[in-house]
Scaffold this active site. Structure first.
Site: not given
Length: 277
Positions: A95, A130, A162, A192, A213
């Protein structure tokens, strides 16, 4: 950052704990067997070496072979990996080996569809941060295997100002100026932006890369025109297979997509094991 070996150790410890109750009671330690990992759907392979290392940690004498390498496309029914060794090692490692191989091959397969959709374009397709916690080095590897590129690996190897940084610093110009004064001249600065006013501010601040963005196509086209050759242009937000080509045709340099990792389904693989009398 975890090494591959540490990730395998953690995965095995998580799955085995103090012992594999089923296998340890059913299988004698000296029994040997053969196993084959088989593709149950078309896939781009990634993680073959990881699967090999899983079995080697449980049985150092295990013999592992494959006709394929990472990046190869396989059809339904293909024997992806063959293993021969102690049955306890094969059954206990099954597994964990599949989890690594299915996840990484899933990302590589998913990314390949994006790369094929961009065929003939000079746009660079990149991933984001992410990723699954702890798996980033592996998932970003799978992106490269699928034909994509990596954005920054983490917070330490690239500057990206950001929206929350901008709000905290009081504006794009202030944020860029401070970073210019406090970082090496070798460090590129990306900003950004979410509006044309911010794009203009980023240009005037001397940003090296400007991220657009969540902008629609007309706004992206206007921003690309404004920026010209003053900075590289990256577009991000709501990037899908359906929107990919239209985004590339706006003239941007880079398309970044979190979906390359966070939306990739696992590839369906299974392992068949036969004991030896």
């Amino acid at each position: 950052m975890h090494t591959t070996s540490q990730l395998i150790d953690m995965a095995l410890a998580e799955d085995i704990g103090p012992g594999d109750i089923t296998t340890d009671h059913l299988i004698d330690p000296e029994m040997e067997g053969n196993g084959q990992i088989v593709a149950k759907e078309p896939a781009v392979l990634a993680g073959l070496q990881i699967a090999r290392e899983v079995f080697q940690k449980l049985d150092p004498s295990v013999r592992v072979a494959s006709e394929f390498k990472d990046g190869d496309h396989v059809s339904v029914g293909a024997v992806v990996l063959s293993v021969q060794g102690t049955l306890r090692g094969l059954l206990t490692g099954e597994r964990t080996a599949l989890n690594f191989l299915q996840r990484l091959s899933g990302i590589a397969t998913h990314v390949r569809t994006y790369v094929e959709a961009l065929a003939g374009s000079s746009v660079r397709l990149v991933d984001t941060r992410k990723t699954t916690p702890g798996w980033r080095v592996l998932e970003k590897y799978a992106v490269r295997v699928g034909g994509g590129r990596n954005h920054r690996m983490a917070l330490y190897d690239g500057v990206l100002i950001k929206d929350n940084h901008i709000a905290a610093c009081g504006g794009i110009h202030k944020a860029v100026e401070r970073l210019r004064n406090e970082t090496s001249h070798l460090v590129k600065i990306e900003v950004e932006t979410s509006s044309l006013d911010q794009v203009k501010e980023a240009i005037n601040a001397g940003a090296d890369i400007i991220m657009l963005d969540n902008m629609d196509i007309p706004m992206i086209e206007r921003a690309v025109e404004m920026i010209g050759d003053k900075a590289l242009v990256e577009v991000s937000g709501n990037v899908t297979l359906k929107t990919l080509r239209a985004l590339a045709d706006t003239g941007v340099d880079i398309i970044s997509a979190g979906a390359l990792t966070h939306s990739a389904p696992n590839v369906d693989l299974s392992m068949r094991i036969e004991g030896q009398k």
